[in-house]
Design an enzyme around this catalytic site. Sequence first.
Site, PDB file in Angstrom:
ATOM      1  N   HIS A 137       0.877  -1.170   0.000  1.00  0.00           N
ATOM      2  CA  HIS A 137       0.000   0.000   0.000  1.00  0.00           C
ATOM      3  C   HIS A 137       0.918   1.225   0.000  1.00  0.00           C
ATOM      4  O   HIS A 137       2.038   1.163   0.510  1.00  0.00           O
ATOM      5  CB  HIS A 137      -0.840  -0.053   1.280  1.00  0.00           C
ATOM      6  CG  HIS A 137      -1.936   0.954   1.379  1.00  0.00           C
ATOM      7  ND1 HIS A 137      -1.702   2.241   1.767  1.00  0.00           N
ATOM      8  CD2 HIS A 137      -3.268   0.854   1.176  1.00  0.00           C
ATOM      9  CE1 HIS A 137      -2.849   2.908   1.796  1.00  0.00           C
ATOM     10  NE2 HIS A 137      -3.827   2.085   1.438  1.00  0.00           N
ATOM     11  N   ASP A 214       3.076  -4.687   7.783  1.00  0.00           N
ATOM     12  CA  ASP A 214       1.825  -3.955   7.604  1.00  0.00           C
ATOM     13  C   ASP A 214       0.711  -4.980   7.821  1.00  0.00           C
ATOM     14  O   ASP A 214       0.465  -5.842   6.972  1.00  0.00           O
ATOM     15  CB  ASP A 214       1.755  -3.350   6.198  1.00  0.00           C
ATOM     16  CG  ASP A 214       0.419  -2.671   5.944  1.00  0.00           C
ATOM     17  OD1 ASP A 214      -0.486  -2.756   6.793  1.00  0.00           O
ATOM     18  OD2 ASP A 214       0.276  -2.053   4.866  1.00  0.00           O
ATOM     19  N   GLN A 217      -4.454  -5.642   6.681  1.00  0.00           N
ATOM     20  CA  GLN A 217      -5.420  -6.558   6.062  1.00  0.00           C
ATOM     21  C   GLN A 217      -5.342  -7.965   6.647  1.00  0.00           C
ATOM     22  O   GLN A 217      -6.026  -8.867   6.160  1.00  0.00           O
ATOM     23  CB  GLN A 217      -5.208  -6.599   4.535  1.00  0.00           C
ATOM     24  CG  GLN A 217      -5.381  -5.259   3.844  1.00  0.00           C
ATOM     25  CD  GLN A 217      -6.834  -4.764   3.837  1.00  0.00           C
ATOM     26  OE1 GLN A 217      -7.762  -5.480   4.214  1.00  0.00           O
ATOM     27  NE2 GLN A 217      -7.033  -3.526   3.427  1.00  0.00           N
ATOM     28  N   LYS A 240     -10.610  -0.993  10.165  1.00  0.00           N
ATOM     29  CA  LYS A 240     -10.771  -2.159   9.299  1.00  0.00           C
ATOM     30  C   LYS A 240     -11.095  -3.415  10.121  1.00  0.00           C
ATOM     31  O   LYS A 240     -11.364  -4.464   9.563  1.00  0.00           O
ATOM     32  CB  LYS A 240      -9.506  -2.387   8.471  1.00  0.00           C
ATOM     33  CG  LYS A 240      -9.242  -1.268   7.451  1.00  0.00           C
ATOM     34  CD  LYS A 240      -7.987  -1.562   6.647  1.00  0.00           C
ATOM     35  CE  LYS A 240      -7.391  -0.337   6.004  1.00  0.00           C
ATOM     36  NZ  LYS A 240      -8.040   0.046   4.759  1.00  0.00           N
ATOM     37  N   CYS A 380      -4.823   2.602  -3.640  1.00  0.00           N
ATOM     38  CA  CYS A 380      -3.569   3.101  -3.033  1.00  0.00           C
ATOM     39  C   CYS A 380      -2.440   2.087  -3.214  1.00  0.00           C
ATOM     40  O   CYS A 380      -1.601   1.905  -2.317  1.00  0.00           O
ATOM     41  CB  CYS A 380      -3.738   3.440  -1.547  1.00  0.00           C
ATOM     42  SG  CYS A 380      -5.051   4.601  -1.241  1.00  0.00           S
TER      43      CYS A 380
HETATM   44  C1  LIG Z   1      -2.543  -2.948   3.431  1.00  0.00           C
HETATM   45  C2  LIG Z   1      -2.873  -1.570   3.923  1.00  0.00           C
HETATM   46  N1  LIG Z   1      -1.926  -0.854   4.547  1.00  0.00           N
HETATM   47  C3  LIG Z   1      -2.165   0.376   5.019  1.00  0.00           C
HETATM   48  C4  LIG Z   1      -3.397   0.964   4.874  1.00  0.00           C
HETATM   49  C5  LIG Z   1      -3.600   2.348   5.412  1.00  0.00           C
HETATM   50  O1  LIG Z   1      -4.561   2.331   6.409  1.00  0.00           O
HETATM   51  P1  LIG Z   1      -5.184   3.706   6.939  1.00  0.00           P
HETATM   52  O2  LIG Z   1      -5.689   4.434   5.745  1.00  0.00           O
HETATM   53  O3  LIG Z   1      -6.274   3.251   7.843  1.00  0.00           O
HETATM   54  O4  LIG Z   1      -4.115   4.432   7.657  1.00  0.00           O
HETATM   55  C6  LIG Z   1      -4.420   0.268   4.225  1.00  0.00           C
HETATM   56  C7  LIG Z   1      -5.735   0.896   4.035  1.00  0.00           C
HETATM   57  O5  LIG Z   1      -6.341   0.822   3.003  1.00  0.00           O
HETATM   58  C8  LIG Z   1      -4.143  -1.039   3.745  1.00  0.00           C
HETATM   59  O6  LIG Z   1      -5.074  -1.750   3.128  1.00  0.00           O
END
Ligand SMILES: Cc1ncc(COP(=O)(O)O)c(C=O)c1O
Length: 424
Positions: A137, A214, A217, A240, A380
Amino acid sequence: MVDFKAIRGEFPILDQEIHGHPLVYLDSAATSQKPECVIDAEANFYRTINAGVHRGAHELAARSTVAFEEARAKVAKLVGANAEEGQEEIVVTGGATAGLNLLATAFGNASLGRGGEAAKRFALKPGDEIVVSRAEHHSVLLPFQELAYRTGATFKWIDLTEDGRVRTDNLDEVITERTKVVAVTHVGNTTGAITNVAPIIKRAHEVGAVFILDACQSVPHLKVDFHALDVDFAAWSAHKMYGPTGVGFLYGKRDMLEALPPANFGGSMVELAYMDHEAQYMAPPARFEAGTQPVAQVVAAGVAAEWMMNIGLENIEAHERSITNELLKLGDIEGIRILGPRENKDRIGTVAFDVAGVHPHDVGQYIDAQGIAIRVGHHCAQPVHRHFGLYASNRASSGVYNSVEDAQALVEAAKGIRKFFEVE
Ligand SMILES: Cc1ncc(COP(=O)(O)O)c(C=O)c1O
């Protein structure tokens, strides 16, 4: 046996019609819906115990502090982290993005010599390497790319297999003796693929690099134990995992957190502050929690963590696997390509797909007209899309409240897309 139909009934938002159809929400990878108990927890906090935490000598402040720390402990339990006083491994953040930026900023500070001897393990200089994967991401990609620019370190990445998995067959080439930081996603937010993180973590530690996961997910869908995985840091968002927006968590091994210099400065993170010499900062987690925290949201996130543990992460995983099975049938439709593993193994119910000849925004609108919410765009994750020769895609993603029927409704709707747009 868990009654998932009853669980769905705990989500008031799902009880509505969109464009004359019952709402089918298949966009949980963007954000999950919230059960009644989480919504109530946030409202009740404001109704009954709202006060600043870790400051003030009055009873409400004491109660809100207890609620805040109890929530931290529940979240710690969800991911197998320590929560005992003095050994806490969970830092409250504004979300996964904030947690990842906190790390990149703190490593940058260490690179400037801040944090003393202990922080040298995080310091980067020209010639050192930062490694991510192409599955990231932007909230992993960009903070660590910027860190490389700031420190002169070399930015590298692990590439993907044809079906979008993070490769593990060339780790020795990518992660070298010069690598100081490795940051990789646990589950791809586009491909739904679960990364085989064990060999990556092993290789990172072999060369003395810090490993960052990270977990955005993975925590909502899988049983995750950061101690068992042996990650050094992990970041994820509450919104999430059925919790509120505006809050997230950063896990750090206790010794890592103790060695890490702060990234944000202000109230509630300093032991002693002076006009004429350096401040003395608090021990973790307070050192990383400058300013007033989103206390009501943290308390509600603790309720979300407890609610997930009560259902059982194994049960959530098994339930969503049956939905994934149905979602993968999208790939059987002529003109539809799945971006990610086709088999229902080592993946979650996040299924991105391309419809030949139809722009994702048109697909999204067509599907939405039938009451079904999916995500369209690049999610993203532009480098992932480039890997598949695309700029954008459509993405369906499951949550605990979805049923096999929800996935079937999407597959049925998808069968009509290309005909509707007259490309078949
Ligand atoms: C794999 C992953 N990492 C990071 C993020 C970033 O999360 P946030 O926008 O809640 O900070 C997301 C959100 O879409 C994500 O799916």
